[in-house]
Design a protein around this motif. Structure first.
Motif, PDB file in Angstrom:
ATOM      1  N   ARG A   1       0.816  -1.203   0.000  1.00 30.14           N
ATOM      2  CA  ARG A   1       0.000   0.000   0.000  1.00 30.14           C
ATOM      3  C   ARG A   1       0.858   1.264   0.000  1.00 30.14           C
ATOM      4  N   SER A   2       2.183   1.091   0.104  1.00 27.34           N
ATOM      5  CA  SER A   2       3.141   2.210   0.041  1.00 27.34           C
ATOM      6  C   SER A   2       2.869   3.265   1.103  1.00 27.34           C
ATOM      7  N   ASP A   3       2.387   2.855   2.285  1.00 30.37           N
ATOM      8  CA  ASP A   3       2.127   3.867   3.303  1.00 30.37           C
ATOM      9  C   ASP A   3       2.909   3.629   4.592  1.00 30.37           C
ATOM     10  N   LEU A   4       4.033   2.945   4.486  1.00 33.25           N
ATOM     11  CA  LEU A   4       4.994   2.927   5.586  1.00 33.25           C
ATOM     12  C   LEU A   4       6.004   4.036   5.345  1.00 33.25           C
ATOM     13  N   ASN A   5       6.465   4.696   6.414  1.00 34.76           N
ATOM     14  CA  ASN A   5       7.559   5.632   6.197  1.00 34.76           C
ATOM     15  C   ASN A   5       8.854   4.825   6.045  1.00 34.76           C
ATOM     16  N   PRO A   6       9.945   5.444   5.530  1.00 35.74           N
ATOM     17  CA  PRO A   6      11.169   4.679   5.235  1.00 35.74           C
ATOM     18  C   PRO A   6      11.731   3.927   6.437  1.00 35.74           C
ATOM     19  N   VAL A   7      11.629   4.516   7.634  1.00 38.95           N
ATOM     20  CA  VAL A   7      12.161   3.862   8.833  1.00 38.95           C
ATOM     21  C   VAL A   7      11.356   2.609   9.164  1.00 38.95           C
ATOM     22  N   GLU A   8      10.040   2.717   9.090  1.00 37.42           N
ATOM     23  CA  GLU A   8       9.190   1.566   9.385  1.00 37.42           C
ATOM     24  C   GLU A   8       9.404   0.458   8.358  1.00 37.42           C
ATOM     25  N   GLU A   9       9.530   0.842   7.093  1.00 35.34           N
ATOM     26  CA  GLU A   9       9.774  -0.156   6.055  1.00 35.34           C
ATOM     27  C   GLU A   9      11.107  -0.857   6.284  1.00 35.34           C
ATOM     28  N   ALA A  10      12.146  -0.082   6.597  1.00 31.86           N
ATOM     29  CA  ALA A  10      13.464  -0.665   6.856  1.00 31.86           C
ATOM     30  C   ALA A  10      13.430  -1.575   8.080  1.00 31.86           C
ATOM     31  N   ALA A  11      12.729  -1.145   9.132  1.00 28.56           N
ATOM     32  CA  ALA A  11      12.632  -1.963  10.343  1.00 28.56           C
ATOM     33  C   ALA A  11      11.908  -3.275  10.053  1.00 28.56           C
ATOM     34  N   GLY A  12      10.900  -3.209   9.175  1.00 24.47           N
ATOM     35  CA  GLY A  12      10.203  -4.443   8.787  1.00 24.47           C
ATOM     36  C   GLY A  12      11.122  -5.405   8.068  1.00 24.47           C
ATOM     37  N   TYR A  13      11.943  -4.881   7.137  1.00 27.87           N
ATOM     38  CA  TYR A  13      12.894  -5.740   6.444  1.00 27.87           C
ATOM     39  C   TYR A  13      13.890  -6.349   7.426  1.00 27.87           C
ATOM     40  N   ARG A  14      14.365  -5.543   8.361  1.00 33.03           N
ATOM     41  CA  ARG A  14      15.344  -6.065   9.320  1.00 33.03           C
ATOM     42  C   ARG A  14      14.735  -7.156  10.189  1.00 33.03           C
ATOM     43  N   GLN A  15      13.462  -6.982  10.584  1.00 27.14           N
ATOM     44  CA  GLN A  15      12.799  -8.029  11.359  1.00 27.14           C
ATOM     45  C   GLN A  15      12.766  -9.337  10.574  1.00 27.14           C
ATOM     46  N   LEU A  16      12.407  -9.260   9.304  1.00 27.48           N
ATOM     47  CA  LEU A  16      12.345 -10.470   8.486  1.00 27.48           C
ATOM     48  C   LEU A  16      13.717 -11.115   8.362  1.00 27.48           C
ATOM     49  N   MET A  17      14.768 -10.307   8.290  1.00 28.81           N
ATOM     50  CA  MET A  17      16.123 -10.847   8.153  1.00 28.81           C
ATOM     51  C   MET A  17      16.632 -11.414   9.469  1.00 28.81           C
TER      52      MET A  17
END
Length: 297
Positions: A130-146
């Motif tokens: 939906r492209s409605d995460l801010n860059p920090v939240e998106e990055a934190a989500g990727y880091r959680q998955l990793m």
């Protein structure tokens, strides 16, 4: 805490397969309340504590609340049932928050049987799509998955339809000082400004100048360059290329990452006995956990 069996189940299924489920479920939800499995009292619905989105814009919630007050909730929430009989939100927390604001008593839901791992994955996928995460939240989500679930940047790029460089650039933002990260989260800095600040040792001071003077990204890059030795951008050490690692080494990295709950990198050259192990933590809590594990406590 996610047990080892559940972790392997989630990883074995894969992001691509899960995305197909998300797409199918969202298509059903888009059909409206007729697609709902149940109407659930709002007090029995709880948010996902691992939701990657941490900030909700008040003006957006006010608009959504006004719409719900006039027309009701038009799209069911996606939830999973908990052992205590409550329902945890997988997708639709904004609707839940807005419904509370207008004192709605019950909400339409679609119930799905997701594991703990899959709930996090779906939350990240749903928000990123939906492209409605801010860059920090998106990055934190990727880091959680990793860090928590063993996915690589390549895995996420392929499944989510993102370029690997997009994911890598966002992850680099998390290396900035917390003050700068907060400015980025609040929207005072763009992701482009923040990336330009990464090489700077005094990133916090420069970020304040950028915001104060309304500098462009190009001007920010020039500002950072002037602050570095000889006016040249400092070169950060490049991460070791893991593409040549053999399958056993990659598998061992994955097992160790899963066991410790943080990312583990092995640098072991074929034919040699010695090598290096690098442990990468993303928070002080992870560091404390690692210290306890290494200390035998």
């Amino acid at each position: 805490m996610v047990d080892k069996h559940e972790r392997k189940r989630g990883l074995g299924r894969g992001l691509s397969a899960l995305m197909a489920d998300v797409t199918e479920t969202e298509a059903a939800a888009a059909q409206g309340v007729a697609a709902a499995d149940h109407f659930v009292p709002i007090e029995r619905i709880t948010p996902n504590p691992d939701q990657p989105r941490k900030s909700f814009v008040k003006e957006d919630l006010d608009d959504l609340a006004a719409s719900i007050k006039e027309k009701g909730v038009l799209q069911p929430l996606i939830v999973r049932k908990r052992a205590d009989g409550s329902f945890e939100i997988v997708a639709g927390e904004r609707r839940w928050r807005a419904a509370q604001m207008v004192q709605l008593h019950e909400l339409p839901v679609i119930v799905r049987d997701f594991t703990d791992i899959e709930v996090l994955e779906v939350a990240i996928i749903e928000n990123i799509q939906r492209s409605d995460l801010n860059p920090v939240e998106e990055a934190a989500g990727y880091r959680q998955l990793m860090n928590q679930h063993g996915y690589t940047q390549e895995d996420m790029a392929t499944a989510l339809g993102k370029s690997r460089s997009h994911i890598a650039n966002l992850l680099r933002l998390l290396n900035l000082p917390e003050v700068v990260i907060e400015m980025l989260r609040a929207g005072d800095l763009s992701a482009g400004h923040a990336r330009a600040l990464i090489p700077a040792e005094n990133a916090t001071e420069l970020a304040k100048i950028v915001v104060r003077d309304g500098l462009s990204v190009r001007a920010t890059e020039s500002l950072v360059k002037r602050q570095l030795p000889n006016g040249e951008a400092a070169k950060k050490p490049k991460p070791k290329d893991t593409s040549e690692k053999d399958a056993d080494t990659k598998a061992l990295e994955g097992d160790l990452s899963a066991a410790l709950g943080i990312k583990v990198f092995l640098n072991h050259k074929p034919g040699q006995e010695a090598g290096q192990m690098t442990l990468s933590y993303s928070s002080l809590d992870e560091l404390d956990t690692l210290c306890r594990l290494l200390g035998g406590n």
